[in-house]
Design a protein around this motif. Structure first.
Motif, PDB file in Angstrom:
ATOM      1  N   TYR A  33     -15.906  18.401  29.329  1.00 14.10           N
ATOM      2  CA  TYR A  33     -15.292  18.633  28.017  1.00 14.10           C
ATOM      3  C   TYR A  33     -14.065  17.748  27.842  1.00 14.10           C
ATOM      4  O   TYR A  33     -13.882  17.116  26.794  1.00 14.10           O
ATOM      5  CB  TYR A  33     -14.932  20.108  27.855  1.00 14.10           C
ATOM      6  CG  TYR A  33     -14.306  20.422  26.505  1.00 14.10           C
ATOM      7  CD1 TYR A  33     -15.094  20.551  25.367  1.00 14.10           C
ATOM      8  CD2 TYR A  33     -12.923  20.577  26.376  1.00 14.10           C
ATOM      9  CE1 TYR A  33     -14.528  20.838  24.136  1.00 14.10           C
ATOM     10  CE2 TYR A  33     -12.339  20.864  25.152  1.00 14.10           C
ATOM     11  CZ  TYR A  33     -13.152  20.992  24.024  1.00 14.10           C
ATOM     12  OH  TYR A  33     -12.583  21.270  22.800  1.00 14.10           O
ATOM     13  N   THR A  34     -13.245  17.703  28.881  1.00 17.50           N
ATOM     14  CA  THR A  34     -12.013  16.908  28.808  1.00 17.50           C
ATOM     15  C   THR A  34     -12.336  15.449  28.484  1.00 17.50           C
ATOM     16  O   THR A  34     -11.767  14.847  27.571  1.00 17.50           O
ATOM     17  CB  THR A  34     -11.255  16.967  30.151  1.00 17.50           C
ATOM     18  OG1 THR A  34     -11.140  18.343  30.521  1.00 17.50           O
ATOM     19  CG2 THR A  34      -9.884  16.340  30.026  1.00 17.50           C
ATOM     20  N   GLY A  39     -13.471  11.270  23.509  1.00 19.33           N
ATOM     21  CA  GLY A  39     -14.316  10.445  22.645  1.00 19.33           C
ATOM     22  C   GLY A  39     -14.360  11.014  21.237  1.00 19.33           C
ATOM     23  O   GLY A  39     -14.234  10.280  20.244  1.00 19.33           O
ATOM     24  N   PHE A  40     -14.518  12.332  21.176  1.00 22.13           N
ATOM     25  CA  PHE A  40     -14.573  12.992  19.865  1.00 22.13           C
ATOM     26  C   PHE A  40     -13.277  12.773  19.085  1.00 22.13           C
ATOM     27  O   PHE A  40     -13.308  12.478  17.881  1.00 22.13           O
ATOM     28  CB  PHE A  40     -14.835  14.492  20.059  1.00 22.13           C
ATOM     29  CG  PHE A  40     -14.730  15.281  18.797  1.00 22.13           C
ATOM     30  CD1 PHE A  40     -15.698  15.172  17.801  1.00 22.13           C
ATOM     31  CD2 PHE A  40     -13.655  16.141  18.583  1.00 22.13           C
ATOM     32  CE1 PHE A  40     -15.592  15.894  16.614  1.00 22.13           C
ATOM     33  CE2 PHE A  40     -13.540  16.857  17.401  1.00 22.13           C
ATOM     34  CZ  PHE A  40     -14.511  16.732  16.417  1.00 22.13           C
ATOM     35  N   GLU A  41     -12.149  12.895  19.777  1.00 22.48           N
ATOM     36  CA  GLU A  41     -10.851  12.701  19.100  1.00 22.48           C
ATOM     37  C   GLU A  41     -10.734  11.278  18.542  1.00 22.48           C
ATOM     38  O   GLU A  41     -10.230  11.061  17.439  1.00 22.48           O
ATOM     39  CB  GLU A  41      -9.691  12.953  20.066  1.00 22.48           C
ATOM     40  CG  GLU A  41      -9.431  14.429  20.305  1.00 22.48           C
ATOM     41  CD  GLU A  41      -8.506  14.669  21.494  1.00 22.48           C
ATOM     42  OE1 GLU A  41      -7.711  13.762  21.840  1.00 22.48           O
ATOM     43  OE2 GLU A  41      -8.616  15.750  22.088  1.00 22.48           O
ATOM     44  N   GLU A  42     -11.228  10.317  19.316  1.00 24.50           N
ATOM     45  CA  GLU A  42     -11.177   8.937  18.828  1.00 24.50           C
ATOM     46  C   GLU A  42     -12.065   8.755  17.593  1.00 24.50           C
ATOM     47  O   GLU A  42     -11.721   8.012  16.680  1.00 24.50           O
ATOM     48  CB  GLU A  42     -11.577   7.968  19.947  1.00 24.50           C
ATOM     49  CG  GLU A  42     -10.486   7.825  21.009  1.00 24.50           C
ATOM     50  CD  GLU A  42     -10.950   7.003  22.207  1.00 24.50           C
ATOM     51  OE1 GLU A  42     -10.783   7.495  23.333  1.00 24.50           O
ATOM     52  OE2 GLU A  42     -11.468   5.890  22.007  1.00 24.50           O
ATOM     53  N   ARG A  49     -13.921  12.718   8.615  1.00 25.91           N
ATOM     54  CA  ARG A  49     -14.998  13.695   8.399  1.00 25.91           C
ATOM     55  C   ARG A  49     -15.479  14.317   9.705  1.00 25.91           C
ATOM     56  O   ARG A  49     -16.099  15.369   9.713  1.00 25.91           O
ATOM     57  CB  ARG A  49     -16.179  13.033   7.667  1.00 25.91           C
ATOM     58  CG  ARG A  49     -15.846  12.678   6.217  1.00 25.91           C
ATOM     59  CD  ARG A  49     -16.988  11.983   5.545  1.00 25.91           C
ATOM     60  NE  ARG A  49     -17.275  10.679   6.144  1.00 25.91           N
ATOM     61  CZ  ARG A  49     -18.293   9.904   5.786  1.00 25.91           C
ATOM     62  NH1 ARG A  49     -19.132  10.314   4.858  1.00 25.91           N
ATOM     63  NH2 ARG A  49     -18.486   8.739   6.361  1.00 25.91           N
ATOM     64  N   PHE A  50     -15.184  13.660  10.825  1.00 24.08           N
ATOM     65  CA  PHE A  50     -15.597  14.229  12.122  1.00 24.08           C
ATOM     66  C   PHE A  50     -14.817  15.505  12.442  1.00 24.08           C
ATOM     67  O   PHE A  50     -15.306  16.371  13.156  1.00 24.08           O
ATOM     68  CB  PHE A  50     -15.375  13.210  13.243  1.00 24.08           C
ATOM     69  CG  PHE A  50     -16.452  12.155  13.331  1.00 24.08           C
ATOM     70  CD1 PHE A  50     -17.736  12.481  13.774  1.00 24.08           C
ATOM     71  CD2 PHE A  50     -16.193  10.837  12.983  1.00 24.08           C
ATOM     72  CE1 PHE A  50     -18.722  11.513  13.866  1.00 24.08           C
ATOM     73  CE2 PHE A  50     -17.182   9.860  13.071  1.00 24.08           C
ATOM     74  CZ  PHE A  50     -18.446  10.199  13.509  1.00 24.08           C
ATOM     75  N   ALA A  51     -13.579  15.578  11.920  1.00 19.42           N
ATOM     76  CA  ALA A  51     -12.680  16.683  12.278  1.00 19.42           C
ATOM     77  C   ALA A  51     -13.330  18.053  12.049  1.00 19.42           C
ATOM     78  O   ALA A  51     -13.068  19.012  12.786  1.00 19.42           O
ATOM     79  CB  ALA A  51     -11.388  16.572  11.484  1.00 19.42           C
ATOM     80  N   HIS A  52     -14.172  18.097  11.047  1.00 19.88           N
ATOM     81  CA  HIS A  52     -14.899  19.322  10.707  1.00 19.88           C
ATOM     82  C   HIS A  52     -15.589  19.950  11.929  1.00 19.88           C
ATOM     83  O   HIS A  52     -15.677  21.162  12.055  1.00 19.88           O
ATOM     84  CB  HIS A  52     -15.906  18.955   9.615  1.00 19.88           C
ATOM     85  CG  HIS A  52     -16.995  19.940   9.414  1.00 19.88           C
ATOM     86  ND1 HIS A  52     -16.812  21.110   8.708  1.00 19.88           N
ATOM     87  CD2 HIS A  52     -18.284  19.960   9.844  1.00 19.88           C
ATOM     88  CE1 HIS A  52     -17.942  21.786   8.693  1.00 19.88           C
ATOM     89  NE2 HIS A  52     -18.848  21.122   9.369  1.00 19.88           N
ATOM     90  N   PHE A  53     -16.032  19.099  12.854  1.00 20.75           N
ATOM     91  CA  PHE A  53     -16.810  19.603  13.992  1.00 20.75           C
ATOM     92  C   PHE A  53     -15.934  20.159  15.113  1.00 20.75           C
ATOM     93  O   PHE A  53     -16.443  20.684  16.098  1.00 20.75           O
ATOM     94  CB  PHE A  53     -17.748  18.505  14.521  1.00 20.75           C
ATOM     95  CG  PHE A  53     -18.743  18.050  13.493  1.00 20.75           C
ATOM     96  CD1 PHE A  53     -19.895  18.797  13.242  1.00 20.75           C
ATOM     97  CD2 PHE A  53     -18.527  16.897  12.744  1.00 20.75           C
ATOM     98  CE1 PHE A  53     -20.809  18.395  12.280  1.00 20.75           C
ATOM     99  CE2 PHE A  53     -19.431  16.489  11.778  1.00 20.75           C
ATOM    100  CZ  PHE A  53     -20.575  17.240  11.542  1.00 20.75           C
ATOM    101  N   LEU A  95     -20.133   2.332  19.907  1.00 21.06           N
ATOM    102  CA  LEU A  95     -18.785   2.554  20.439  1.00 21.06           C
ATOM    103  C   LEU A  95     -18.819   3.650  21.497  1.00 21.06           C
ATOM    104  O   LEU A  95     -19.494   4.665  21.325  1.00 21.06           O
ATOM    105  CB  LEU A  95     -17.835   2.969  19.307  1.00 21.06           C
ATOM    106  CG  LEU A  95     -17.734   2.011  18.111  1.00 21.06           C
ATOM    107  CD1 LEU A  95     -16.764   2.581  17.076  1.00 21.06           C
ATOM    108  CD2 LEU A  95     -17.288   0.634  18.569  1.00 21.06           C
ATOM    109  N   MET A  96     -18.077   3.443  22.543  1.00 16.60           N
ATOM    110  CA  MET A  96     -18.047   4.415  23.643  1.00 16.60           C
ATOM    111  C   MET A  96     -17.631   5.826  23.192  1.00 16.60           C
ATOM    112  O   MET A  96     -18.211   6.807  23.666  1.00 16.60           O
ATOM    113  CB  MET A  96     -17.139   3.885  24.756  1.00 16.60           C
ATOM    114  CG  MET A  96     -17.402   4.540  26.106  1.00 16.60           C
ATOM    115  SD  MET A  96     -19.161   4.440  26.562  1.00 16.60           S
ATOM    116  CE  MET A  96     -19.254   5.773  27.737  1.00 16.60           C
ATOM    117  N   PRO A  97     -16.646   5.956  22.292  1.00 15.55           N
ATOM    118  CA  PRO A  97     -16.284   7.315  21.870  1.00 15.55           C
ATOM    119  C   PRO A  97     -17.486   8.110  21.338  1.00 15.55           C
ATOM    120  O   PRO A  97     -17.610   9.305  21.618  1.00 15.55           O
ATOM    121  CB  PRO A  97     -15.247   7.078  20.766  1.00 15.55           C
ATOM    122  CG  PRO A  97     -14.637   5.766  21.099  1.00 15.55           C
ATOM    123  CD  PRO A  97     -15.738   4.948  21.716  1.00 15.55           C
ATOM    124  N   ALA A  98     -18.359   7.436  20.593  1.00 22.46           N
ATOM    125  CA  ALA A  98     -19.537   8.137  20.060  1.00 22.46           C
ATOM    126  C   ALA A  98     -20.467   8.555  21.197  1.00 22.46           C
ATOM    127  O   ALA A  98     -21.010   9.667  21.201  1.00 22.46           O
ATOM    128  CB  ALA A  98     -20.276   7.246  19.070  1.00 22.46           C
TER     129      ALA A  98
END
Lengths: 447, 50
Positions: A33-34, A39-42, A49-53, A95-98
């Motif tokens: 998770y950490t 990646g999600f934060e990036e 729009r990602f923030a919703h998740f 991109l790696m974050p995705a």
């Protein structure tokens, strides 16, 4: 038996887009998770729009969320969140974050097993990159039927070339429908991205061409049935894509596939006219030029001469439609659209006392985008229209004055178009002098 | 009035494939450029060229 279970669980837990199975098997959800949340934060920084998740599949709570413990309704909601996230993440797959964020969904929610189809569809525009081969390597042994053609690539863990996807689409058009529906849904949600639209556009265009080529090799009766089946399959897709004004790229993509479909498809007039009307219904400033080129191509494959009133009205709204058609006519045949438009505009003159089309007619007649025969017919019908005007249908004589000066200007046209117009003036079997009297103008005396 | 022009276009499959295979969808030209490349395969030469 329990040790077998543990083994199976470990094997399942070792499926990863990022880590070797041995490393992955030993990772705790907390550690994962950490890393993955980073990646999600990036992603959130790239697109808000990602923030919703954050509230659902990437929340703190997600660490302890186990699909097996969720109710069917909760699992359904989870699938919805995953589907939406994947669509949005599609734009960032290189991109790696995705990849990190998707890794979380694979490890925590086993989306490679539970949402296999959605995952493949997300990655499909990127079928040529190594990440796609990695994805194939972690899929379950039995993948959804619609993607089973990828089995050889799953086994060899290699990226399928584009030709394999096109071949499948040509021989199993269900893939075209499936991927079109997927693309349209992303566009409805405003989650589309350029790679998705380009990929879909190419697949659809080549599939349409290939399916039509295949159908041509059969008997005529079978050909007709096949063409009809293809029309039924694609009609609703085009109908929606052509009018999706919020996604101009999708509209342009559908103009491309539609141009190929109509140019090769030998469709009935009623279908071609319907496609033309949908095109003008949906076009905007951002799409009008390619739409017009597509319209020109469709018109060349329609046998009716005059443009329908819906198409005519839409063309009239483009302020420089005449010069624009002349410009496109430097590169390709535009005569059927230009001719059909002129005929419709001449008719509007008498039927609706609407003279707005005159400048367009003149721009087209003075150019070399029509055949001589078409120029002659249009000029002749302008003359006939002039004869039909009188105090009854043109009280203040405004229409007669406008048409009169247009006819004079046209009679002075030089070059090949001018010659055709001169010969019409010589050949007409109605009374030119009467026309002159009616118009109170003389254009013969000027020659 | 028979329309002598109204016949289906022929496109060499290879020409179409070449356009789409030139670059992956994430690195290719804009969709509008693709549109003009494809439509250039379709339709007859302008009348001016006659």
């Amino acid at each position: 038996k329990s040790s077998l279970n543990v083994k199976a669980q470990k094997a399942a837990h070792s499926k990863s887009l990022i880590w070797e199975p041995r490393v992955a098997a030993s990772q705790s959800y907390q550690t994962l998770y950490t890393t993955c949340h980073q990646g999600f934060e990036e992603l959130c920084q790239l697109d808000s729009r990602f923030a919703h998740f954050q509230a659902t599949i990437f929340g703190e709570d997600s660490q302890t969320q186990d699909r097996n413990q969720l109710s069917p309704a909760e699992n359904q909601e989870l699938d919805k969140q995953i589907d939406a996230f994947l669509r949005l993440a599609g734009a960032r797959l290189r991109l790696m974050p995705a990849i990190k964020a998707i890794e979380w969904l694979i490890r925590r929610f086993r989306i490679h097993e539970e949402n296999t189809s959605a995952l493949i569809k997300t990655f499909l525009p990127f079928h040529s990159i190594p990440a796609f081969a990695t994805l194939l390597s972690i899929l379950p042994a039995k993948i959804p039927a619609e993607f089973r053609f990828l089995d050889p690539y799953v086994r060899s863990q290699t990226s399928p070339p584009r030709s394999v996807l096109v071949h499948q689409a040509v021989h199993h058009p269900e893939l075209v429908t499936l991927y079109s529906e997927y693309t349209l849904e992303s566009c409805r949600m405003q989650f589309q991205h350029p790679a998705l639209i380009s990929f879909w556009a190419g697949l659809l265009t080549e599939a349409v061409s290939g399916i039509l080529d295949r159908s041509r090799s059969g008997r005529v009766a079978v050909q007709k049935d096949n063409d009809q089946a293809l029309l039924h399959r694609l009609g609703p897709i085009f109908a929606e894509a052509l009018v999706m004004k919020k996604v101009p790229a999708l509209q342009i993509a559908s103009y491309m596939a539609l141009a190929v479909f109509v140019a090769k498809g030998n469709l009935e007039d009623v279908a071609v006219t319907a496609f033309m009307e949908q095109t003008v219904l949906g076009w905007t400033n951002a799409t009008v030029r390619p739409a017009l080129v597509s319209l020109v191509i469709m018109a060349q494959h329609r046998s009716a001469k005059q443009m329908s009133s819906k198409v005519t009205k839409a063309l009239l709204k483009i302020s420089d439609i005449g010069p624009l058609l002349v410009e496109i006519g430097q590169e390709r045949r535009v005569d059927k659209l230009a001719n059909g438009l002129c005929l419709a505009l001449v008719e509007r003159f008498t039927k609706k006392c609407d003279s707005r089309g005159l400048p367009t007619i003149m721009a087209i007649l003075e150019s070399r985008i029509l055949k001589d025969k078409q120029i002659a017919v249009i000029f002749k019908s302008l003359l006939l229209t002039a004869l039909k005007l009188d105090d009854g249908n043109d009280k203040d004589g405004a229409l007669r004055r406008e048409l009169g000066s247009a006819l004079i200007a046209l009679s002075q046209t030089t070059g090949e178009s001018g010659e055709v117009i001169q010969s019409v003036i010589r050949d007409v079997d109605f009374d030119i002098e009467e026309l002159e009297m009616k118009l109170d103008l003389s254009f013969r005396s000027r020659h | 009035d028979v329309d002598e022009d109204n016949f289906p276009s022929v496109i060499a499959p290879q020409h179409l494939a070449d356009i789409f295979n030139a670059a992956p969808p994430f690195a290719g030209p804009s969709i509008e450029e693709m549109f003009y490349k494809v439509t250039n395969l379709l339709g007859a030469k302008p009348l001016l060229a006659d």
